[in-house]
Design an enzyme around this catalytic site. Structure first.
Site, PDB file in Angstrom:
ATOM      1  N   TYR A 165      -8.781  -0.467  -9.633  1.00 35.70           N
ATOM      2  CA  TYR A 165      -8.677   0.964  -9.397  1.00 35.70           C
ATOM      3  C   TYR A 165      -7.351   1.323  -8.737  1.00 35.70           C
ATOM      4  O   TYR A 165      -6.627   0.467  -8.217  1.00 35.70           O
ATOM      5  CB  TYR A 165      -9.840   1.467  -8.543  1.00 35.70           C
ATOM      6  CG  TYR A 165     -10.061   0.700  -7.263  1.00 35.70           C
ATOM      7  CD1 TYR A 165      -9.256   0.897  -6.142  1.00 35.70           C
ATOM      8  CD2 TYR A 165     -11.093  -0.218  -7.154  1.00 35.70           C
ATOM      9  CE1 TYR A 165      -9.466   0.192  -4.973  1.00 35.70           C
ATOM     10  CE2 TYR A 165     -11.321  -0.926  -5.989  1.00 35.70           C
ATOM     11  CZ  TYR A 165     -10.504  -0.712  -4.904  1.00 35.70           C
ATOM     12  OH  TYR A 165     -10.710  -1.408  -3.750  1.00 35.70           O
ATOM     13  N   GLU A 173     -15.302  -9.264  11.272  1.00 34.25           N
ATOM     14  CA  GLU A 173     -15.500  -7.853  11.559  1.00 34.25           C
ATOM     15  C   GLU A 173     -16.868  -7.552  12.165  1.00 34.25           C
ATOM     16  O   GLU A 173     -16.984  -6.722  13.062  1.00 34.25           O
ATOM     17  CB  GLU A 173     -15.342  -7.020  10.281  1.00 34.25           C
ATOM     18  CG  GLU A 173     -13.919  -6.907   9.790  1.00 34.25           C
ATOM     19  CD  GLU A 173     -13.752  -5.836   8.729  1.00 34.25           C
ATOM     20  OE1 GLU A 173     -14.723  -5.082   8.468  1.00 34.25           O
ATOM     21  OE2 GLU A 173     -12.652  -5.750   8.157  1.00 34.25           O
ATOM     22  N   HIS A 185       0.804  -1.216   0.000  1.00 35.60           N
ATOM     23  CA  HIS A 185       0.000   0.000   0.000  1.00 35.60           C
ATOM     24  C   HIS A 185       0.842   1.273   0.000  1.00 35.60           C
ATOM     25  O   HIS A 185       0.286   2.370  -0.102  1.00 35.60           O
ATOM     26  CB  HIS A 185      -0.934   0.016   1.214  1.00 35.60           C
ATOM     27  CG  HIS A 185      -2.052  -0.967   1.126  1.00 35.60           C
ATOM     28  ND1 HIS A 185      -1.947  -2.258   1.582  1.00 35.60           N
ATOM     29  CD2 HIS A 185      -3.307  -0.862   0.609  1.00 35.60           C
ATOM     30  CE1 HIS A 185      -3.091  -2.901   1.368  1.00 35.60           C
ATOM     31  NE2 HIS A 185      -3.926  -2.079   0.784  1.00 35.60           N
ATOM     32  N   HIS A 212      -2.784  -5.591  -6.131  1.00 38.47           N
ATOM     33  CA  HIS A 212      -3.023  -6.794  -5.348  1.00 38.47           C
ATOM     34  C   HIS A 212      -4.517  -7.126  -5.333  1.00 38.47           C
ATOM     35  O   HIS A 212      -5.364  -6.305  -5.645  1.00 38.47           O
ATOM     36  CB  HIS A 212      -2.500  -6.635  -3.918  1.00 38.47           C
ATOM     37  CG  HIS A 212      -3.091  -5.463  -3.190  1.00 38.47           C
ATOM     38  ND1 HIS A 212      -2.592  -4.179  -3.282  1.00 38.47           N
ATOM     39  CD2 HIS A 212      -4.149  -5.368  -2.352  1.00 38.47           C
ATOM     40  CE1 HIS A 212      -3.308  -3.363  -2.541  1.00 38.47           C
ATOM     41  NE2 HIS A 212      -4.266  -4.059  -1.960  1.00 38.47           N
ATOM     42  N   HIS A 262      -8.624  -8.294   2.088  1.00 36.63           N
ATOM     43  CA  HIS A 262      -7.733  -8.974   1.153  1.00 36.63           C
ATOM     44  C   HIS A 262      -7.726 -10.475   1.451  1.00 36.63           C
ATOM     45  O   HIS A 262      -7.570 -10.870   2.607  1.00 36.63           O
ATOM     46  CB  HIS A 262      -6.305  -8.449   1.302  1.00 36.63           C
ATOM     47  CG  HIS A 262      -6.206  -6.959   1.272  1.00 36.63           C
ATOM     48  ND1 HIS A 262      -6.227  -6.181   2.419  1.00 36.63           N
ATOM     49  CD2 HIS A 262      -6.105  -6.099   0.239  1.00 36.63           C
ATOM     50  CE1 HIS A 262      -6.122  -4.910   2.078  1.00 36.63           C
ATOM     51  NE2 HIS A 262      -6.047  -4.826   0.769  1.00 36.63           N
ATOM     52  N   GLU A 286      -4.248   2.599  -2.744  1.00 37.80           N
ATOM     53  CA  GLU A 286      -5.013   1.390  -3.015  1.00 37.80           C
ATOM     54  C   GLU A 286      -4.901   1.057  -4.503  1.00 37.80           C
ATOM     55  O   GLU A 286      -5.595   1.639  -5.331  1.00 37.80           O
ATOM     56  CB  GLU A 286      -6.489   1.571  -2.632  1.00 37.80           C
ATOM     57  CG  GLU A 286      -6.742   1.627  -1.137  1.00 37.80           C
ATOM     58  CD  GLU A 286      -6.601   0.284  -0.455  1.00 37.80           C
ATOM     59  OE1 GLU A 286      -6.192  -0.691  -1.112  1.00 37.80           O
ATOM     60  OE2 GLU A 286      -6.913   0.211   0.744  1.00 37.80           O
ATOM     61  N   TRP A 296     -12.238   4.504  -1.943  1.00 40.56           N
ATOM     62  CA  TRP A 296     -12.668   3.495  -2.918  1.00 40.56           C
ATOM     63  C   TRP A 296     -14.177   3.251  -2.900  1.00 40.56           C
ATOM     64  O   TRP A 296     -14.691   2.539  -3.757  1.00 40.56           O
ATOM     65  CB  TRP A 296     -11.944   2.173  -2.644  1.00 40.56           C
ATOM     66  CG  TRP A 296     -12.245   1.590  -1.297  1.00 40.56           C
ATOM     67  CD1 TRP A 296     -13.281   0.767  -0.946  1.00 40.56           C
ATOM     68  CD2 TRP A 296     -11.499   1.801  -0.079  1.00 40.56           C
ATOM     69  NE1 TRP A 296     -13.239   0.453   0.396  1.00 40.56           N
ATOM     70  CE2 TRP A 296     -12.152   1.076   0.945  1.00 40.56           C
ATOM     71  CE3 TRP A 296     -10.344   2.518   0.235  1.00 40.56           C
ATOM     72  CZ2 TRP A 296     -11.676   1.050   2.258  1.00 40.56           C
ATOM     73  CZ3 TRP A 296      -9.874   2.497   1.545  1.00 40.56           C
ATOM     74  CH2 TRP A 296     -10.532   1.775   2.533  1.00 40.56           C
ATOM     75  N   CYS A 304     -14.620  -4.922   3.598  1.00 38.78           N
ATOM     76  CA  CYS A 304     -13.640  -5.037   2.528  1.00 38.78           C
ATOM     77  C   CYS A 304     -12.335  -5.552   3.122  1.00 38.78           C
ATOM     78  O   CYS A 304     -12.099  -5.439   4.327  1.00 38.78           O
ATOM     79  CB  CYS A 304     -13.430  -3.709   1.816  1.00 38.78           C
ATOM     80  SG  CYS A 304     -13.008  -2.333   2.896  1.00 38.78           S
ATOM     81  N   GLU A 325      -5.748  -1.892  -6.475  1.00 36.68           N
ATOM     82  CA  GLU A 325      -6.446  -3.144  -6.194  1.00 36.68           C
ATOM     83  C   GLU A 325      -7.203  -3.699  -7.396  1.00 36.68           C
ATOM     84  O   GLU A 325      -7.769  -2.955  -8.199  1.00 36.68           O
ATOM     85  CB  GLU A 325      -7.417  -2.960  -5.022  1.00 36.68           C
ATOM     86  CG  GLU A 325      -6.694  -2.667  -3.716  1.00 36.68           C
ATOM     87  CD  GLU A 325      -7.592  -2.715  -2.505  1.00 36.68           C
ATOM     88  OE1 GLU A 325      -7.080  -3.042  -1.425  1.00 36.68           O
ATOM     89  OE2 GLU A 325      -8.789  -2.422  -2.628  1.00 36.68           O
TER      90      GLU A 325
END
Length: 204
Positions: A126, A110, A48, A55, A92, A137, A182, A90, A139
């Protein structure tokens, strides 16, 4: 298929793997090319840091029976985009973990809920710098939509607040308070699947 990212390890309350000696293991992200093919891994923070490394990521949008979207305000302790509002969840995938499995896993970690009718909603690529932190970001994001059929029970280390919003309520909130860089990109990319889930009367 999902794989276990760290062997002989437990997880801390915020979902970060801990090594058997109690120290944190490096969190690795899956690097991809422009077509989403895996080309390697990188440590999370380094991926990042500007200019960013492309990624794999995922974004989840969950709705209640009234067609309202569940959004969250990210916890103030998060190193990236703390305190801003964003989509339901959101994150990874671990290297080798299927995005669908990662999306379901992280939503439960979460928010304490297991998504119902979770379905793929396409991908979006993006590049969004975060002015506040200087992080970027870059991604290739896998999108998912589904239903939240239980009340959220957020992990306070990850989530500061949650709320279900209608399209008009979301528009008003987006005009008044900070959202993740994002958010609108992933929401717009997921809209066709969202409309299929919520129906034309939902207004999405």
């Amino acid at each position: 298929m999902p794989t276990t990212p760290v062997t002989a390890a437990s997880s801390s309350p915020n979902g970060v793997p801990d090594s058997s000696n109690g120290g944190p293991e490096p969190i690795l992200l899956e690097l991809v090319d422009e077509l989403g093919n895996t080309i390697g891994t990188a440590e999370k923070l380094s991926a990042h840091q500007a200019p960013g490394k492309l990624h794999r990521a995922f974004s989840v949008f969950l709705f209640d029976e009234q067609g309202r979207l569940l959004i969250q305000r990210r916890a103030l302790g998060k190193y990236h985009s703390p305190g801003v509002w964003s989509n339901t969840c959101c994150g990874h995938p671990y290297p080798g973990e299927a995005p669908f499995a990662a999306a379901a896993r992280r939503t439960h970690e979460e928010l304490g809920i297991s998504p119902s009718l979770l379905a793929e909603a396409g991908t979006v690529r993006y590049n969004h710098p975060d002015p506040a932190s200087g992080l970027v970001e870059q991604e290739f994001n896998h999108l998912f939509v589904g239903m939240a059929q239980a009340p959220p029970a957020p992990d306070p280390e990850e989530v500061g607040e949650t709320v279900f919003v209608t399209p008009s309520e979301l528009t008003k909130r987006h005009e008044e308070v900070p959202f993740s860089a994002w958010f609108m990109t992933v929401l717009d990319a997921a809209r066709p699947a969202i409309r299929e889930l919520t129906g034309p009367a939902g207004g999405w």
